[in-house]
Scaffold this motif. Sequence first.
Motif, PDB file in Angstrom:
ATOM      1  N   TYR A   7       0.832  -1.211   0.000  1.00 49.94           N
ATOM      2  CA  TYR A   7       0.000   0.000   0.000  1.00 49.94           C
ATOM      3  C   TYR A   7       0.876   1.276   0.000  1.00 49.94           C
ATOM      4  CZ  TYR A   7      -3.925  -3.055   1.183  1.00 49.94           C
ATOM      5  OH  TYR A   7      -4.882  -4.035   1.165  1.00 49.94           O
ATOM      6  N   HIS A   8       1.978   1.207   0.713  1.00 49.04           N
ATOM      7  CA  HIS A   8       2.885   2.357   0.787  1.00 49.04           C
ATOM      8  C   HIS A   8       3.415   2.734  -0.609  1.00 49.04           C
ATOM      9  CE1 HIS A   8       6.342   4.881   1.745  1.00 49.04           C
ATOM     10  NE2 HIS A   8       7.097   4.029   1.058  1.00 49.04           N
ATOM     11  N   VAL A   9       3.813   1.710  -1.389  1.00 49.77           N
ATOM     12  CA  VAL A   9       4.360   1.993  -2.733  1.00 49.77           C
ATOM     13  C   VAL A   9       3.289   2.618  -3.612  1.00 49.77           C
ATOM     14  CG1 VAL A   9       5.347   0.989  -4.824  1.00 49.77           C
ATOM     15  CG2 VAL A   9       6.109   0.195  -2.572  1.00 49.77           C
ATOM     16  N   TYR A  10       2.083   2.077  -3.562  1.00 50.27           N
ATOM     17  CA  TYR A  10       1.000   2.654  -4.358  1.00 50.27           C
ATOM     18  C   TYR A  10       0.726   4.105  -3.928  1.00 50.27           C
ATOM     19  CZ  TYR A  10      -0.747  -1.189  -7.240  1.00 50.27           C
ATOM     20  OH  TYR A  10      -0.893  -2.148  -8.215  1.00 50.27           O
ATOM     21  N   ARG A  11       0.649   4.325  -2.618  1.00 53.16           N
ATOM     22  CA  ARG A  11       0.382   5.695  -2.135  1.00 53.16           C
ATOM     23  C   ARG A  11       1.474   6.667  -2.588  1.00 53.16           C
ATOM     24  NH1 ARG A  11       1.737   9.462   1.412  1.00 53.16           N
ATOM     25  NH2 ARG A  11       3.533   8.245   2.067  1.00 53.16           N
ATOM     26  N   MET A  12       2.733   6.202  -2.524  1.00 52.77           N
ATOM     27  CA  MET A  12       3.841   7.068  -2.914  1.00 52.77           C
ATOM     28  C   MET A  12       3.786   7.388  -4.409  1.00 52.77           C
ATOM     29  SD  MET A  12       7.891   6.290  -3.085  1.00 52.77           S
ATOM     30  CE  MET A  12       7.632   5.653  -4.738  1.00 52.77           C
ATOM     31  N   VAL A  13       3.572   6.367  -5.249  1.00 51.05           N
ATOM     32  CA  VAL A  13       3.569   6.586  -6.702  1.00 51.05           C
ATOM     33  C   VAL A  13       2.410   7.482  -7.102  1.00 51.05           C
ATOM     34  CG1 VAL A  13       3.340   5.483  -8.958  1.00 51.05           C
ATOM     35  CG2 VAL A  13       4.754   4.405  -7.178  1.00 51.05           C
ATOM     36  N   TYR A  14       1.206   7.200  -6.584  1.00 50.50           N
ATOM     37  CA  TYR A  14       0.058   8.044  -6.937  1.00 50.50           C
ATOM     38  C   TYR A  14       0.203   9.458  -6.339  1.00 50.50           C
ATOM     39  CZ  TYR A  14      -2.630   4.369  -9.212  1.00 50.50           C
ATOM     40  OH  TYR A  14      -3.056   3.411 -10.099  1.00 50.50           O
ATOM     41  N   GLY A  15       0.826   9.545  -5.186  1.00 52.55           N
ATOM     42  CA  GLY A  15       1.061  10.873  -4.619  1.00 52.55           C
ATOM     43  C   GLY A  15       1.993  11.698  -5.486  1.00 52.55           C
ATOM     44  N   LEU A  16       3.059  11.073  -6.016  1.00 47.49           N
ATOM     45  CA  LEU A  16       3.982  11.777  -6.913  1.00 47.49           C
ATOM     46  C   LEU A  16       3.281  12.157  -8.207  1.00 47.49           C
ATOM     47  CD1 LEU A  16       7.213   9.622  -6.384  1.00 47.49           C
ATOM     48  CD2 LEU A  16       6.783  11.934  -5.553  1.00 47.49           C
ATOM     49  N   MET A  17       2.460  11.276  -8.716  1.00 44.37           N
ATOM     50  CA  MET A  17       1.738  11.576  -9.950  1.00 44.37           C
ATOM     51  C   MET A  17       0.770  12.731  -9.729  1.00 44.37           C
ATOM     52  SD  MET A  17       1.090   7.646 -11.251  1.00 44.37           S
ATOM     53  CE  MET A  17       0.189   8.084 -12.750  1.00 44.37           C
ATOM     54  N   THR A  18       0.154  12.776  -8.523  1.00 41.95           N
ATOM     55  CA  THR A  18      -0.747  13.895  -8.199  1.00 41.95           C
ATOM     56  C   THR A  18       0.023  15.218  -8.194  1.00 41.95           C
ATOM     57  OG1 THR A  18      -2.095  12.452  -6.808  1.00 41.95           O
ATOM     58  CG2 THR A  18      -2.342  14.822  -6.498  1.00 41.95           C
ATOM     59  N   ASP A  19       1.172  15.210  -7.575  1.00 43.31           N
ATOM     60  CA  ASP A  19       1.971  16.436  -7.459  1.00 43.31           C
ATOM     61  C   ASP A  19       2.472  16.940  -8.808  1.00 43.31           C
ATOM     62  OD1 ASP A  19       1.641  16.407  -4.728  1.00 43.31           O
ATOM     63  OD2 ASP A  19       3.538  15.365  -4.322  1.00 43.31           O
ATOM     64  N   ASN A  20       2.650  16.005  -9.774  1.00 42.03           N
ATOM     65  CA  ASN A  20       3.283  16.396 -11.040  1.00 42.03           C
ATOM     66  C   ASN A  20       2.339  16.328 -12.234  1.00 42.03           C
ATOM     67  OD1 ASN A  20       6.247  16.686 -10.241  1.00 42.03           O
ATOM     68  ND2 ASN A  20       5.755  14.691  -9.382  1.00 42.03           N
ATOM     69  N   CYS A  21       1.042  16.304 -11.948  1.00 41.63           N
ATOM     70  CA  CYS A  21       0.061  16.237 -13.043  1.00 41.63           C
ATOM     71  C   CYS A  21      -0.588  17.605 -13.240  1.00 41.63           C
ATOM     72  CB  CYS A  21      -0.998  15.186 -12.723  1.00 41.63           C
ATOM     73  SG  CYS A  21      -2.230  15.005 -14.023  1.00 41.63           S
ATOM     74  N   SER A  22      -0.707  18.031 -14.486  1.00 42.24           N
ATOM     75  CA  SER A  22      -1.314  19.339 -14.781  1.00 42.24           C
ATOM     76  C   SER A  22      -2.764  19.211 -15.262  1.00 42.24           C
ATOM     77  CB  SER A  22      -0.483  20.063 -15.850  1.00 42.24           C
ATOM     78  OG  SER A  22      -0.383  19.271 -17.027  1.00 42.24           O
ATOM     79  N   ASN A  23      -3.197  17.980 -15.613  1.00 39.11           N
ATOM     80  CA  ASN A  23      -4.572  17.763 -16.061  1.00 39.11           C
ATOM     81  C   ASN A  23      -5.475  17.622 -14.843  1.00 39.11           C
ATOM     82  OD1 ASN A  23      -6.845  15.612 -16.753  1.00 39.11           O
ATOM     83  ND2 ASN A  23      -6.331  16.703 -18.655  1.00 39.11           N
ATOM     84  N   ALA A  24      -6.497  18.447 -14.752  1.00 44.12           N
ATOM     85  CA  ALA A  24      -7.337  18.504 -13.555  1.00 44.12           C
ATOM     86  C   ALA A  24      -8.041  17.174 -13.281  1.00 44.12           C
ATOM     87  CB  ALA A  24      -8.367  19.620 -13.700  1.00 44.12           C
ATOM     88  N   ALA A  25      -8.610  16.567 -14.336  1.00 48.24           N
ATOM     89  CA  ALA A  25      -9.348  15.312 -14.147  1.00 48.24           C
ATOM     90  C   ALA A  25      -8.410  14.202 -13.697  1.00 48.24           C
ATOM     91  CB  ALA A  25     -10.060  14.921 -15.451  1.00 48.24           C
ATOM     92  N   ALA A  26      -7.251  14.103 -14.362  1.00 51.63           N
ATOM     93  CA  ALA A  26      -6.282  13.058 -13.997  1.00 51.63           C
ATOM     94  C   ALA A  26      -5.735  13.315 -12.591  1.00 51.63           C
ATOM     95  CB  ALA A  26      -5.138  13.027 -15.010  1.00 51.63           C
ATOM     96  N   LYS A  27      -5.517  14.572 -12.290  1.00 52.93           N
ATOM     97  CA  LYS A  27      -4.998  14.935 -10.963  1.00 52.93           C
ATOM     98  C   LYS A  27      -5.978  14.514  -9.876  1.00 52.93           C
ATOM     99  CE  LYS A  27      -2.835  18.901  -8.648  1.00 52.93           C
ATOM    100  NZ  LYS A  27      -1.435  18.522  -8.874  1.00 52.93           N
ATOM    101  N   LYS A  28      -7.287  14.744 -10.156  1.00 48.19           N
ATOM    102  CA  LYS A  28      -8.322  14.347  -9.186  1.00 48.19           C
ATOM    103  C   LYS A  28      -8.325  12.834  -8.991  1.00 48.19           C
ATOM    104  CE  LYS A  28     -12.178  14.876  -6.725  1.00 48.19           C
ATOM    105  NZ  LYS A  28     -12.565  13.471  -6.497  1.00 48.19           N
TER     106      LYS A  28
END
Length: 545
Positions: free
Chosen positions: A145-166
Amino acid sequence: MKRFCFFFVVIAFALVVRAADKDTSVLLEELDRTIAEGRKYMVIRQAEISGMKSKLRHAATDEERYELMGKLREAYRSFDIDSALYFSVEKLEVAKRMGRRDYIADARMNMAEMSGMQGMYKEALDYIDGVSKDDLNAYQIEYYYHVYRMVYGLMTDNCSNAAAKKHYFDMTDRYRDSILLVNTPSSFNYLIVKADKDNVHKRFDEAIKALNEAYPKFNDIHDKALLDYSLAMSYAGKGDVENEKRHLIMSSINDLKSGIREYTSLRMLAVLLYNEGDISRAYAYMTRCMDDAAACNSLWRIYEVQKAFPIINKAYHHQLDRQRRLIVCSLIFIILLTLFLAIAIILIKKQMRKVSAATRLAQEANVRLKELNRELAESSRIKEEYIAHYIDQCSLYIDKMDKYRKHLQKVASKGKAADLYDEIRSTSFIDNELKDFYAHFDDSFLKLFPNFVEEFNNLLQPEFRTHLKPGEKLNTELRIFALVRLGISSSTKIAHFLRYSVTTIYNYRVKFRNGAIGDREKFDDEVMKIGLVEDDGSIDDEKHD
């Protein structure tokens, strides 16, 4: 009473703020020292890694190799991501050779974590998606779960598309909840993830309360760094910049003392200090972040640093330019001031020379004035003496002439023309009068200059000195120079006064000049100094009172 309470509260608040400022200042100094000593902590970390590599070279079994590779991966995790990924891959090979599905899953999760930290999010998801939860034990489930949270958290921080970011945000929140489900509330991981969730959902006071209560329970330096970072995020959410800064500083100190290169606190502190105007520290801290991120090869951290570094770098170099301009202006001012001082010194020296010359002239004039005053006093003294004396003499001569007239009148009245003629032709009267006149002159002169004879002879060589006969006060030679002393320098006037020829007077004067002890040309000047009046008005005469 209310006013007193209000006043007390204000004073207490001021003291607390001042103490906090002092605390922050001390912490910043400690952070500066920690950065300066950074190599020491890196050496410690490298020594630990070298020890583990040495053990790996001598490992006898795959089980031992797998365990050591896992430790090396963990040691390199926040130090050198390429090396951490390398040992994750090596760990996977050993796990495959051993045929352990749980080991293979653990190695694949390691590879996913390292790929995510390098910014390779697709590869990270591919590695983690290939892991079956059925192959995992309780610890690995949490790590999963930690790896998934970390990867999705990084993707959230570095995504500019609002829908994908959400979508990525929701996935991060979901895996955060999953971590909380598999951890006990008293565990460190539960505390950190719960605080992260509270901060994300703006429950800052709840996060601060939980973190502060748990803070004394954990002593590991890396755990302290994470606790302080979480507290800094909570205070940042509340807008409490001072506490945010204080905890970022403490977190940065512990990160650096852990000997890691992948961190967040120091970068955030640099941005905060930049906003406060502390450009020099912000630049130094951000430079350290950039160096460590590059050495660690953490593309994610490099990207984060690169977003803020150009702004701070530009501000820092503008500050340097201003400082250089200030230094140049200061140097120009100092040079101009030096030139001005040099010119001023030259002018002052010239003025001092002029003043010195004027002082010297004034001193010379003062000496000359004193000489003139002495001469004037001498002249006044002589005039006073001689005026009084010659008033008496004139009165006396009038009486004598009147008696002599009456005597001639008697002779004439008797009709004795021959006797009258004899009286007129006789020089005895004049001779007697001249004798009396010179005697009076001698007395008057010696009254003014009682030591004249002695001082006059002191100006002459022994063989030229004059000697008086018994009963004499002055002789002809002395009278000549007595007149000179009285200011009568003309030989004609002296000759007339003494009833001698000019030639005789001249010869006398030449004779004594030739007998002078000093310069013959200055003999008359030396005679003029006999019996001079001193500055205090006394006469330069040992025997004259």
